[in-house]
Enzyme design. Structure first.
Site, PDB file in Angstrom:
ATOM      1  N   SER A 155      -2.837  42.299  20.584  1.00 16.57           N
ATOM      2  CA  SER A 155      -2.453  41.155  21.886  1.00 16.57           C
ATOM      3  C   SER A 155      -1.280  41.003  22.499  1.00 16.57           C
ATOM      4  O   SER A 155      -0.724  41.675  21.725  1.00 16.57           O
ATOM      5  CB  SER A 155      -2.712  39.889  21.710  1.00 16.57           C
ATOM      6  OG  SER A 155      -2.598  38.455  22.517  1.00 16.57           O
ATOM      7  N   TYR A 175      -2.241  32.240  15.124  1.00 12.53           N
ATOM      8  CA  TYR A 175      -2.687  33.977  15.631  1.00 12.53           C
ATOM      9  C   TYR A 175      -1.585  34.860  16.209  1.00 12.53           C
ATOM     10  O   TYR A 175      -1.470  36.057  16.035  1.00 12.53           O
ATOM     11  CB  TYR A 175      -3.737  33.055  17.404  1.00 12.53           C
ATOM     12  CG  TYR A 175      -4.158  34.945  18.031  1.00 12.53           C
ATOM     13  CD1 TYR A 175      -5.152  35.483  17.669  1.00 12.53           C
ATOM     14  CD2 TYR A 175      -3.595  35.641  19.271  1.00 12.53           C
ATOM     15  CE1 TYR A 175      -5.439  36.630  18.512  1.00 12.53           C
ATOM     16  CE2 TYR A 175      -3.793  35.813  20.003  1.00 12.53           C
ATOM     17  CZ  TYR A 175      -5.268  36.651  19.804  1.00 12.53           C
ATOM     18  OH  TYR A 175      -5.540  37.599  20.103  1.00 12.53           O
TER      19      TYR A 175
HETATM   20  N1  LIG Z   1     -10.649  38.524  25.303  1.00 17.77           N
HETATM   21  C1  LIG Z   1      -9.130  38.221  24.865  1.00 17.77           C
HETATM   22  O1  LIG Z   1      -8.553  37.816  26.143  1.00 17.77           O
HETATM   23  C2  LIG Z   1      -8.148  38.701  24.703  1.00 17.77           C
HETATM   24  C3  LIG Z   1      -7.096  38.788  24.439  1.00 17.77           C
HETATM   25  C4  LIG Z   1      -6.103  39.342  23.786  1.00 17.77           C
HETATM   26  C5  LIG Z   1      -6.467  39.786  22.082  1.00 17.77           C
HETATM   27  N2  LIG Z   1      -7.578  40.362  22.245  1.00 17.77           N
HETATM   28  C6  LIG Z   1      -8.189  40.418  20.877  1.00 17.77           C
HETATM   29  O2  LIG Z   1      -9.315  41.442  21.473  1.00 17.77           O
HETATM   30  C7  LIG Z   1     -10.028  41.574  19.726  1.00 17.77           C
HETATM   31  C8  LIG Z   1     -11.668  41.923  20.194  1.00 17.77           C
HETATM   32  O3  LIG Z   1     -12.076  39.930  20.648  1.00 17.77           O
HETATM   33  P1  LIG Z   1     -13.102  40.199  21.898  1.00 17.77           P
HETATM   34  O4  LIG Z   1     -12.340  39.535  23.384  1.00 17.77           O
HETATM   35  O5  LIG Z   1     -13.905  41.198  22.639  1.00 17.77           O
HETATM   36  O6  LIG Z   1     -13.849  38.431  21.379  1.00 17.77           O
HETATM   37  P2  LIG Z   1     -15.014  38.458  20.989  1.00 17.77           P
HETATM   38  O7  LIG Z   1     -15.944  38.057  22.167  1.00 17.77           O
HETATM   39  O8  LIG Z   1     -15.499  36.651  20.401  1.00 17.77           O
HETATM   40  O9  LIG Z   1     -15.464  39.190  19.837  1.00 17.77           O
HETATM   41  C9  LIG Z   1     -15.324  39.394  18.238  1.00 17.77           C
HETATM   42  C10 LIG Z   1     -15.381  39.945  17.591  1.00 17.77           C
HETATM   43  O10 LIG Z   1     -14.613  40.307  15.542  1.00 17.77           O
HETATM   44  C11 LIG Z   1     -16.249  39.884  15.485  1.00 17.77           C
HETATM   45  N3  LIG Z   1     -15.697  39.062  14.126  1.00 17.77           N
HETATM   46  C12 LIG Z   1     -14.943  37.889  14.014  1.00 17.77           C
HETATM   47  N4  LIG Z   1     -14.647  37.369  12.471  1.00 17.77           N
HETATM   48  C13 LIG Z   1     -14.873  38.050  12.458  1.00 17.77           C
HETATM   49  C14 LIG Z   1     -14.816  38.672  10.212  1.00 17.77           C
HETATM   50  N5  LIG Z   1     -14.801  37.544   9.808  1.00 17.77           N
HETATM   51  N6  LIG Z   1     -15.095  40.149  10.081  1.00 17.77           N
HETATM   52  C15 LIG Z   1     -15.979  40.890  11.066  1.00 17.77           C
HETATM   53  N7  LIG Z   1     -16.430  40.519  11.902  1.00 17.77           N
HETATM   54  C16 LIG Z   1     -15.711  39.458  12.372  1.00 17.77           C
HETATM   55  C17 LIG Z   1     -17.286  38.921  16.109  1.00 17.77           C
HETATM   56  O11 LIG Z   1     -18.457  39.346  15.044  1.00 17.77           O
HETATM   57  P3  LIG Z   1     -19.810  38.562  14.357  1.00 17.77           P
HETATM   58  O12 LIG Z   1     -19.026  36.865  14.873  1.00 17.77           O
HETATM   59  O13 LIG Z   1     -20.528  39.098  14.147  1.00 17.77           O
HETATM   60  O14 LIG Z   1     -18.544  38.422  12.857  1.00 17.77           O
HETATM   61  C18 LIG Z   1     -17.147  39.815  17.495  1.00 17.77           C
HETATM   62  O15 LIG Z   1     -17.843  40.666  17.339  1.00 17.77           O
HETATM   63  C19 LIG Z   1      -9.993  40.723  19.305  1.00 17.77           C
HETATM   64  O16 LIG Z   1      -8.912  41.118  18.088  1.00 17.77           O
HETATM   65  C20 LIG Z   1      -9.053  39.850  19.698  1.00 17.77           C
HETATM   66  O17 LIG Z   1      -7.674  39.131  19.040  1.00 17.77           O
HETATM   67  C21 LIG Z   1      -9.017  39.488  23.091  1.00 17.77           C
END
Ligand SMILES: NC(=O)c1ccc[n+]([C@@H]2O[C@H](COP(=O)([O-])OP(=O)(O)OC[C@H]3O[C@@H](n4cnc5c(N)ncnc54)[C@H](OP(=O)(O)O)[C@@H]3O)[C@@H](O)[C@H]2O)c1
Length: 263
Positions: free
Chosen positions: A141, A154
């Protein structure tokens, strides 16, 4: 590495958001995909939306079950008899001030975002070494490079990933292994709804910043380009990306801007 088309790729966090969008775009590029997260039913939904379903294998896992990772890696490798890329994408965020936050919330963030990712990467590493080929792509991130209020745990977990993977790159370049750190700004996903609050319960609402962020399909396209170029680090977002350069050259100015913007 060149073009990603046809590669074998393991994506964690594929049931939602960035991982789901990556799955659809890589499916179109005829990649062989292992898709993982906790909710198998959501992974089935994602698979059902793909064009080349014969190229998609589901392996459910919970990253906080650290000891399960060697078995999951064996399953993932045997799904197609090889593995080119591991995309460590799964993760959870946080919205709570330090003073109120239960220590269990810090443990959960470190277990999932940091230790789970380390355990999974360590588990696939021997396969990459044997093949003299492998690419670790880890979704950190911008909060892995600088900080923002309400995200102390985080930020800690994402900063830690950079330390680990910079070392992995140094130790295993000689084995044909590469590392790319992806640093998103705001992307339109459910990361904000799933973010942990002070007592560990999810926030269950969207933040305006995330919902005004990059559309997830646009982000996934940029991310695939960064993977193909084997970048060491890629920063992707809107004006929040400027924080990277402010942190490097004018850290006190960045501090003042962030504090003011969150008052
Ligand atoms: N969106 C943003 O603005 C943003 C910004 C910076 C970084 N990121 C990073 O991008 C990555 C993806 O996030 P996203 O934005 O796509 O959010 P999201 O829509 O909430 O997706 C998160 C994913 O992680 C999985 N997950 C959560 N806890 C888990 C666990 N204990 N074991 C295995 N899988 C798990 C969830 O699936 P299940 O619930 O099925 O387990 C889901 O598929 C993350 O690492 C996040 O920190 C996102």
């Amino acid at each position: 590495m060149g073009r990603i088309d046809g590669k074998t790729i393991w994506i964690t966090g594929a049931s939602s958001g960035i991982g789901e969008a990556l799955t659809y775009q890589l499916d179109k590029k005829k990649c062989k995909l292992v898709i993982s997260s906790r909710k198998e039913i959501e992974l089935q939904r994602v698979k059902a939306n793909c064009t080349h379903q014969e190229n998609i294998e589901i392996i459910s896992l919970d990253l906080s079950d650290l000891n399960d990772m060697p078995e999951k890696a064996t399953l993932a490798f045997s799904a197609f008899g090889q593995m080119d890329i591991l995309i460590n994408n799964a993760g959870i965020s946080q919205r709570s001030e330090i003073i109120n936050t239960d220590i269990s919330v810090y443990k959960q963030l470190m277990d999932i975002n940091y230790l789970g990712t380390v355990a999974l990467s360590k588990a696939i590493l021997p396969y990459f070494m044997k093949a003299k080929n492998g690419h670790f792509v880890t979704v950190s991130s911008l909060m892995g490079k600088f900080a923002g209020p309400q995200r102390s745990g985080y930020c800690g977990s994402k900063h830690a990933l950079h330390g680990f993977f910079d070392v992995l790159r140094m130790e295993h370049e000689k084995d044909g292994i590469s590392v790319t750190m992806i640093c998103p700004g705001y992307v339109q996903t459910n990361i904000d709804k799933n973010a942990l609050t002070a007592d560990g319960s999810p926030q269950e609402k969207h933040d305006i910043e995330n919902q005004n962020g990059l559309p997830v399909a646009v982000f996934a396209r940029k991310m695939i380009r960064a993977i193909e170029r084997q970048k060491y680090e890629a920063y992707m977002g809107k004006k929040e990306v400027m924080g990277i350069y402010l942190k490097r050259f004018f850290p006190k100015l960045l501090h003042r801007i962030v504090v003011k913007s969150t008052e």
